[in-house]
Design a protein around this motif. Structure first.
Motif, PDB file in Angstrom:
ATOM      1  N   ASN A   1      30.719  60.656 -17.243  1.00 53.20           N
ATOM      2  CA  ASN A   1      30.002  59.538 -16.617  1.00 53.20           C
ATOM      3  C   ASN A   1      28.585  59.944 -16.220  1.00 53.20           C
ATOM      4  OD1 ASN A   1      32.212  57.839 -16.882  1.00 53.20           O
ATOM      5  ND2 ASN A   1      33.030  58.316 -14.862  1.00 53.20           N
ATOM      6  N   ALA A   2      28.430  61.165 -15.732  1.00 52.76           N
ATOM      7  CA  ALA A   2      27.095  61.642 -15.351  1.00 52.76           C
ATOM      8  C   ALA A   2      26.204  61.775 -16.578  1.00 52.76           C
ATOM      9  CB  ALA A   2      27.200  62.978 -14.632  1.00 52.76           C
ATOM     10  N   LEU A   3      26.753  62.292 -17.671  1.00 50.19           N
ATOM     11  CA  LEU A   3      25.980  62.442 -18.910  1.00 50.19           C
ATOM     12  C   LEU A   3      25.577  61.083 -19.477  1.00 50.19           C
ATOM     13  CD1 LEU A   3      28.096  65.241 -20.619  1.00 50.19           C
ATOM     14  CD2 LEU A   3      25.797  65.490 -19.694  1.00 50.19           C
TER      15      LEU A   3
ATOM     16  N   LYS B   1      32.906  71.258  -8.891  1.00 52.42           N
ATOM     17  CA  LYS B   1      33.425  71.291  -7.517  1.00 52.42           C
ATOM     18  C   LYS B   1      32.947  72.509  -6.720  1.00 52.42           C
ATOM     19  CE  LYS B   1      37.537  68.757  -9.046  1.00 52.42           C
ATOM     20  NZ  LYS B   1      39.007  68.665  -9.049  1.00 52.42           N
ATOM     21  N   VAL B   2      31.758  73.017  -7.020  1.00 53.54           N
ATOM     22  CA  VAL B   2      31.269  74.179  -6.256  1.00 53.54           C
ATOM     23  C   VAL B   2      30.983  73.806  -4.806  1.00 53.54           C
ATOM     24  CG1 VAL B   2      30.336  75.415  -8.240  1.00 53.54           C
ATOM     25  CG2 VAL B   2      28.910  73.778  -7.055  1.00 53.54           C
ATOM     26  N   ASP B   3      30.687  72.527  -4.559  1.00 51.12           N
ATOM     27  CA  ASP B   3      30.469  72.096  -3.182  1.00 51.12           C
ATOM     28  C   ASP B   3      31.727  72.299  -2.349  1.00 51.12           C
ATOM     29  OD1 ASP B   3      31.590  70.188  -4.874  1.00 51.12           O
ATOM     30  OD2 ASP B   3      30.875  68.501  -3.673  1.00 51.12           O
ATOM     31  N   ARG B   4      32.884  72.077  -2.971  1.00 54.66           N
ATOM     32  CA  ARG B   4      34.165  72.293  -2.291  1.00 54.66           C
ATOM     33  C   ARG B   4      34.336  73.766  -1.937  1.00 54.66           C
ATOM     34  NH1 ARG B   4      38.940  72.369  -6.353  1.00 54.66           N
ATOM     35  NH2 ARG B   4      37.663  74.189  -6.854  1.00 54.66           N
TER      36      ARG B   4
ATOM     37  N   PHE C   1      27.235  76.931 -15.782  1.00 59.34           N
ATOM     38  CA  PHE C   1      26.513  76.013 -14.900  1.00 59.34           C
ATOM     39  C   PHE C   1      27.436  75.596 -13.764  1.00 59.34           C
ATOM     40  CE2 PHE C   1      24.704  75.762 -19.096  1.00 59.34           C
ATOM     41  CZ  PHE C   1      23.343  75.879 -18.851  1.00 59.34           C
ATOM     42  N   LEU C   2      26.967  75.783 -12.542  1.00 61.93           N
ATOM     43  CA  LEU C   2      27.745  75.438 -11.356  1.00 61.93           C
ATOM     44  C   LEU C   2      27.261  74.094 -10.831  1.00 61.93           C
ATOM     45  CD1 LEU C   2      27.636  78.942  -9.574  1.00 61.93           C
ATOM     46  CD2 LEU C   2      29.118  78.155 -11.439  1.00 61.93           C
ATOM     47  N   ILE C   3      28.157  73.121 -10.794  1.00 61.12           N
ATOM     48  CA  ILE C   3      27.754  71.767 -10.430  1.00 61.12           C
ATOM     49  C   ILE C   3      28.726  71.150  -9.431  1.00 61.12           C
ATOM     50  CG2 ILE C   3      26.737  71.451 -12.724  1.00 61.12           C
ATOM     51  CD1 ILE C   3      29.042  69.528 -13.357  1.00 61.12           C
ATOM     52  N   SER C   4      28.306  70.035  -8.861  1.00 63.43           N
ATOM     53  CA  SER C   4      29.147  69.224  -7.981  1.00 63.43           C
ATOM     54  C   SER C   4      29.488  67.928  -8.701  1.00 63.43           C
ATOM     55  CB  SER C   4      28.412  68.915  -6.670  1.00 63.43           C
ATOM     56  OG  SER C   4      29.033  67.837  -5.992  1.00 63.43           O
ATOM     57  N   ASN C   5      30.699  67.463  -8.534  1.00 65.97           N
ATOM     58  CA  ASN C   5      31.106  66.191  -9.134  1.00 65.97           C
ATOM     59  C   ASN C   5      30.543  64.995  -8.380  1.00 65.97           C
ATOM     60  OD1 ASN C   5      33.207  68.278  -9.822  1.00 65.97           O
ATOM     61  ND2 ASN C   5      33.884  66.615 -11.146  1.00 65.97           N
ATOM     62  N   HIS C   6      29.968  65.225  -7.221  1.00 65.56           N
ATOM     63  CA  HIS C   6      29.514  64.117  -6.387  1.00 65.56           C
ATOM     64  C   HIS C   6      28.001  64.026  -6.249  1.00 65.56           C
ATOM     65  CE1 HIS C   6      33.700  63.557  -5.306  1.00 65.56           C
ATOM     66  NE2 HIS C   6      33.780  64.814  -4.909  1.00 65.56           N
TER      67      HIS C   6
ATOM     68  N   TRP D   1      24.809  64.886  -8.520  1.00 63.05           N
ATOM     69  CA  TRP D   1      24.322  65.386  -9.802  1.00 63.05           C
ATOM     70  C   TRP D   1      22.893  65.916  -9.729  1.00 63.05           C
ATOM     71  CZ3 TRP D   1      28.277  66.224 -12.609  1.00 63.05           C
ATOM     72  CH2 TRP D   1      29.380  65.370 -12.553  1.00 63.05           C
ATOM     73  N   SER D   2      22.174  65.620  -8.678  1.00 66.61           N
ATOM     74  CA  SER D   2      20.802  66.122  -8.584  1.00 66.61           C
ATOM     75  C   SER D   2      20.746  67.487  -7.903  1.00 66.61           C
ATOM     76  CB  SER D   2      19.922  65.127  -7.819  1.00 66.61           C
ATOM     77  OG  SER D   2      20.402  64.959  -6.494  1.00 66.61           O
ATOM     78  N   ASP D   3      21.878  67.923  -7.348  1.00 64.95           N
ATOM     79  CA  ASP D   3      21.923  69.204  -6.640  1.00 64.95           C
ATOM     80  C   ASP D   3      22.570  70.258  -7.545  1.00 64.95           C
ATOM     81  OD1 ASP D   3      21.579  71.046  -4.671  1.00 64.95           O
ATOM     82  OD2 ASP D   3      22.979  70.172  -3.252  1.00 64.95           O
ATOM     83  N   TYR D   4      22.566  71.487  -7.081  1.00 62.67           N
ATOM     84  CA  TYR D   4      23.143  72.610  -7.808  1.00 62.67           C
ATOM     85  C   TYR D   4      22.491  72.738  -9.191  1.00 62.67           C
ATOM     86  CZ  TYR D   4      26.365  72.080  -3.930  1.00 62.67           C
ATOM     87  OH  TYR D   4      26.881  71.955  -2.673  1.00 62.67           O
ATOM     88  N   GLU D   5      23.270  72.917 -10.255  1.00 61.31           N
ATOM     89  CA  GLU D   5      22.661  73.276 -11.547  1.00 61.31           C
ATOM     90  C   GLU D   5      22.796  72.210 -12.629  1.00 61.31           C
ATOM     91  OE1 GLU D   5      23.234  78.100 -10.896  1.00 61.31           O
ATOM     92  OE2 GLU D   5      24.437  77.072 -12.418  1.00 61.31           O
ATOM     93  N   PHE D   6      23.108  70.995 -12.228  1.00 63.44           N
ATOM     94  CA  PHE D   6      23.205  69.928 -13.223  1.00 63.44           C
ATOM     95  C   PHE D   6      21.869  69.671 -13.929  1.00 63.44           C
ATOM     96  CE2 PHE D   6      23.301  65.469 -14.623  1.00 63.44           C
ATOM     97  CZ  PHE D   6      24.430  65.497 -15.425  1.00 63.44           C
ATOM     98  N   PRO D   7      20.737  69.585 -13.213  1.00 62.33           N
ATOM     99  CA  PRO D   7      19.457  69.400 -13.916  1.00 62.33           C
ATOM    100  C   PRO D   7      19.149  70.531 -14.893  1.00 62.33           C
ATOM    101  CG  PRO D   7      19.223  68.901 -11.583  1.00 62.33           C
ATOM    102  CD  PRO D   7      20.568  69.539 -11.748  1.00 62.33           C
ATOM    103  N   ILE D   8      19.513  71.776 -14.534  1.00 61.65           N
ATOM    104  CA  ILE D   8      19.291  72.911 -15.430  1.00 61.65           C
ATOM    105  C   ILE D   8      20.183  72.789 -16.654  1.00 61.65           C
ATOM    106  CG2 ILE D   8      19.366  75.433 -15.619  1.00 61.65           C
ATOM    107  CD1 ILE D   8      19.027  75.554 -12.580  1.00 61.65           C
ATOM    108  N   LEU D   9      21.403  72.321 -16.454  1.00 65.83           N
ATOM    109  CA  LEU D   9      22.319  72.101 -17.567  1.00 65.83           C
ATOM    110  C   LEU D   9      21.719  71.130 -18.570  1.00 65.83           C
ATOM    111  CD1 LEU D   9      26.136  71.409 -17.303  1.00 65.83           C
ATOM    112  CD2 LEU D   9      24.705  69.924 -18.653  1.00 65.83           C
ATOM    113  N   MET D  10      21.150  70.031 -18.070  1.00 63.47           N
ATOM    114  CA  MET D  10      20.562  69.032 -18.949  1.00 63.47           C
ATOM    115  C   MET D  10      19.400  69.611 -19.756  1.00 63.47           C
ATOM    116  SD  MET D  10      22.145  66.082 -18.646  1.00 63.47           S
ATOM    117  CE  MET D  10      23.431  67.265 -19.038  1.00 63.47           C
TER     118      MET D  10
END
Length: 412
Positions: free
Chosen positions: A88-90, A185-188, A227-232, A234-243
């Motif tokens: 969904n994020a992608l 789920k790295v935020d968890r 890539f370490l990301i949060s499911n909640h 998407w602008s935090d952690y490494e999601f932007p780097i993943l993209m």
């Protein structure tokens, strides 16, 4: 609307065409060019030999391939790891939106679920059944899910690296496919660590421990991209780097296709979209310019105006500033959509008052854009006014996208 701006050098010498073409594309790094180096070299060679029609044919083929080239991305991993949320994020949709991948945890899904991008049809994200559901060895699993048709794999994990994930990565590498490890789920994990060790907690150290555990598990098959990301968020952690990494790692024929499908997570995403779209306009303008050896009378007919309206709407759609996106964002922010629209320029570009014609307004845009960009964009080319307007529309929509990004960031 009269002749094009004066002062344009004649382009009866193909040397100016070659120079214009070369000068423009050399400003882009190879990974950011919308056409391959081979295509660029082929066009240059035809132009040097005065084979303008052959050069046009090469560009037409390149544009056709850009338009139809499919991208297939597979998302696999254990059940409950967050595959659906990542999809969904992608795709740039919320979990509760119509057409979103089902984020409910279930072990019963045996089917391969395709999810087309909601706006552009060429990208399909495929949610594959979890390893546990099919209970197959990695090689058989890949055959079962038809791995050959995918351009890229995401291996999604949410607890710790497993033998199944490592074995699957080995098979993907054997088949010369690329993959990312996406640790969700790295935020968890960070919240848990902070609660249990409030005095010694360190966010960076905790994330490094998570990363190191995957590096150790996958060390026998090389160093994977993790890539370490949060499911909640998407602008935090490494999601932007993943993209950003995914765009660079897709094959040379397809990065431009993928960039238009990304959500505007950062200004870098918006700028990348802008540069790809600008190259598309430029190719069309170059193709048109190859045949223009003398200044032409450039009149905007009604059919041209309608095409320009369609183009403006297309750019707004690509950059997420279309009416539908604005309505959704306004609903999320709990503000009237008109309040949001007033911060933007693109929704009103083609509006006129009683004392102004649309043609007159468009002519003002042409002069405004040409003045801001030092006259014509290409030495030796006679660009039609419609191309100036395409560039103007694109500039305006890009700035609007940045405004909306700022609005969204201020709400978080």
């Amino acid at each position: 609307m009269g002749q094009l701006l004066s002062g344009t050098p004649k382009n009866d010498d193909n040397g100016s065409l070659v120079s214009s073409f070369t000068e423009y594309f050399k400003n882009y790094k190879p990974e950011n060019k919308i056409i391959s180096e081979e295509t660029i070299s082929s066009v240059e060679l035809h132009l040097k030999r005065r084979n303008n029609q052959e050069a046009i044919s090469v560009i037409n083929d390149a544009l056709k391939n850009i338009d139809i080239a499919p991208i297939n991305v597979a998302v696999t991993g254990q059940c409950g790891a967050g595959k659906s949320s990542l999809i969904n994020a992608l795709r740039g949709v919320k979990d509760e939106e119509k057409g979103a991948a089902d984020t409910r945890v279930t072990e019963t899904t045996m089917k391969i679920m395709p999810y087309e991008h909601p706006k552009i049809k060429n990208l399909t994200l495929w949610e594959l059944p979890s390893f546990r559901t099919l209970t197959l060895p990695p090689k058989c699993y890949l055959e079962k899910v038809e791995f050959k048709k995918y351009d890229f794999f995401f291996i999604v994990s949410s607890v710790k690296p497993t033998t199944q994930e490592v074995d699957l990565a080995k098979e993907i590498r054997i088949m010369k496919k690329n993959y990312y490890i996406v640790r969700t789920k790295v935020d968890r994990d960070l919240d848990h660590e902070k609660k249990n060790k409030p005095r010694t907690f360190n966010r960076e150290n905790t994330m490094e421990k998570i990363r190191s555990s995957y590096l150790r598990a996958f060390r026998d098959i090389g160093e994977p991209r993790i890539f370490l990301i949060s499911n909640h968020n998407w602008s935090d952690y490494e999601f932007p780097i993943l993209m950003e990494s995914l765009i660079q790692d897709l094959s040379a024929e397809k990065p431009h296709n993928f960039i238009f499908r990304l959500s505007n997570v950062s200004e870098a995403d918006i700028e990348r979209k802008y540069n790809y779209a600008k190259q598309l306009i430029w190719l069309e303008a170059m193709k048109d310019g190859f045949c223009s050896t003398v200044p032409v009378v450039d009149i905007l007919r009604n059919s041209d105006v309608e095409k320009l309206k369609t183009s403006l709407n297309h750019y707004r759609d690509l950059f997420g500033v279309d009416d539908e996106s604005l309505e959704f964002m306004a609903k999320e922010a709990q503000v009237p959509v008109e309040q949001l629209k007033k911060k933007l320029k693109s929704p009103y570009l083609l509006e006129t008052d009683k004392e102004e014609t649309l043609g007159g307004k468009l002519l003002k845009y042409v002069k405004e854009f040409a003045s801001a960009n030092g006259g014509l964009l290409a030495t030796g080319l006679y660009l039609r006014k419609s191309f100036y307007l395409h560039f103007y529309f694109l500039d305006t929509v890009t700035e609007d996208a940045k405004v909306l990004l700022g609005e969204a960031s201020s709400k978080n």
